[in-house]
Design an enzyme around this catalytic site. Structure first.
Site, PDB file in Angstrom:
ATOM      1  N   ASP A 156      90.188  -6.580  64.658  1.00  0.00           N
ATOM      2  CA  ASP A 156      90.640  -5.711  63.545  1.00  0.00           C
ATOM      3  C   ASP A 156      91.871  -6.189  62.773  1.00  0.00           C
ATOM      4  OD1 ASP A 156      88.570  -4.235  64.650  1.00  0.00           O
ATOM      5  OD2 ASP A 156      89.758  -2.445  65.094  1.00  0.00           O
ATOM      6  N   LYS A 188      82.278  -1.963  63.638  1.00  0.00           N
ATOM      7  CA  LYS A 188      82.245  -0.850  64.590  1.00  0.00           C
ATOM      8  C   LYS A 188      82.872   0.374  63.936  1.00  0.00           C
ATOM      9  CE  LYS A 188      86.584  -2.386  66.633  1.00  0.00           C
ATOM     10  NZ  LYS A 188      87.399  -1.243  66.173  1.00  0.00           N
ATOM     11  N   CYS A 242      92.381  -0.650  70.049  1.00  0.00           N
ATOM     12  CA  CYS A 242      91.139  -1.422  70.042  1.00  0.00           C
ATOM     13  C   CYS A 242      91.177  -2.652  70.950  1.00  0.00           C
ATOM     14  CB  CYS A 242      90.759  -1.774  68.615  1.00  0.00           C
ATOM     15  SG  CYS A 242      90.244  -0.291  67.693  1.00  0.00           S
TER      16      CYS A 242
HETATM   17  C1  VGL Z   1      92.321   1.176  65.639  1.00  0.00           C
HETATM   18  C2  VGL Z   1      93.043   3.339  65.486  1.00  0.00           C
HETATM   19  C3  VGL Z   1      91.946   3.670  64.719  1.00  0.00           C
HETATM   20  C4  VGL Z   1      92.552  -0.205  66.159  1.00  0.00           C
HETATM   21  C5  VGL Z   1      91.209   1.494  64.889  1.00  0.00           C
HETATM   22  O1  VGL Z   1      92.023  -1.169  65.578  1.00  0.00           O
HETATM   23  O2  VGL Z   1      93.301  -0.335  67.156  1.00  0.00           O
HETATM   24  N1  VGL Z   1      93.222   2.102  65.938  1.00  0.00           N
HETATM   25  N2  VGL Z   1      91.041   2.741  64.417  1.00  0.00           N
END
Ligand code: VGL
Ligand code: ZN
Length: 201
Positions: free
Chosen positions: A11, A109, A154
């Site tokens: 991410d 995702k 994540c």
């Molecule tokens: C994430 C919060 C919400 C992450 C993704 O990538 O850690 N955290 N969505």
């Protein structure tokens, strides 16, 4: 034969970097190190948080709720987030400095409106698979090295699932940054250590 190791980059998207909707402190600080690491792996996988605009993890979808409140979903407790990584928006794009050419797989995702997906392996019900396990196994990959954002969400959920599935798991903490909500960074570090995840700088 010793199995192969994959680098999984979690991410590294604009919304988690400076100026983003859910900016992780010094999120961009991971990019230079991650770009350099890609050379060392035969398989590089990038994940991309990829939410519909009405995603149930967004505080905006819960009248009266504020960002970072905790709520109950059918699958358990869920932090409510600011709207982030909405499909097709600039915030959901990879940070422009992240190398993407070396990636063999880009895994999205969190695209189902009713369920969040922190982990690259399972959605937050911990049972709906993303398909990543099968991808890795069919390629003979037995170990994964995890880096990216956010360390305590994540990255940690992915590492814990990978360990539970029997992969050798390493997290390079210096190539991660944490949100650190109510001590979540320390709690997740301990959980990973207990699960046999190797934490390295
Ligand atoms: C994430 C919060 C919400 C992450 C993704 O990538 O850690 N955290 N969505
Ligand atoms: Zn998200």
């Amino acid at each position: 034969m010793q199995g192969q190791n994959a680098l999984i980059v979690i991410d590294v998207q604009n919304d988690f970097c400076s100026g983003g909707a859910l900016a992780v402190p010094d999120g961009d600080g991971v990019i230079g190190r991650i770009n350099g690491l890609m050379e060392d792996f035969g398989t590089v996988i990038l994940t991309q948080d990829w939410h519909p605009a009405t995603h149930r993890s967004f505080a905006s979808q819960h009248p009266g709720a504020a960002a970072y409140d905790l709520t109950e979903m059918p699958y358990g407790p869920q932090v409510l987030w600011p709207d982030h990584c909405v499909q097709g928006t600039p915030g959901a794009a990879f940070h422009p400095d992240l190398r993407t050419d070396p990636a063999h797989l880009i895994l999205r995702k969190g695209f189902r409106a009713g369920i969040d997906s922190y982990s690259a392996f399972f959605e937050n019900d911990r049972t709906t698979p993303t398909g990543l396990e099968g991808y890795l196994r069919s390629r003979g990959i037995t170990g994964v090295t995890l880096v990216g954002l956010a360390f305590d969400f994540c990255v940690a959920y992915s590492a814990l699932d990978a360990a539970r599935l029997g992969f050798d798991v390493r997290v390079l903490e210096g190539a991660c940054r944490a949100i650190d909500l109510d001590g979540s960074a320390a709690a997740q570090r301990a959980a990973m250590q207990n699960a046999g995840v190797l934490l390295e700088a």
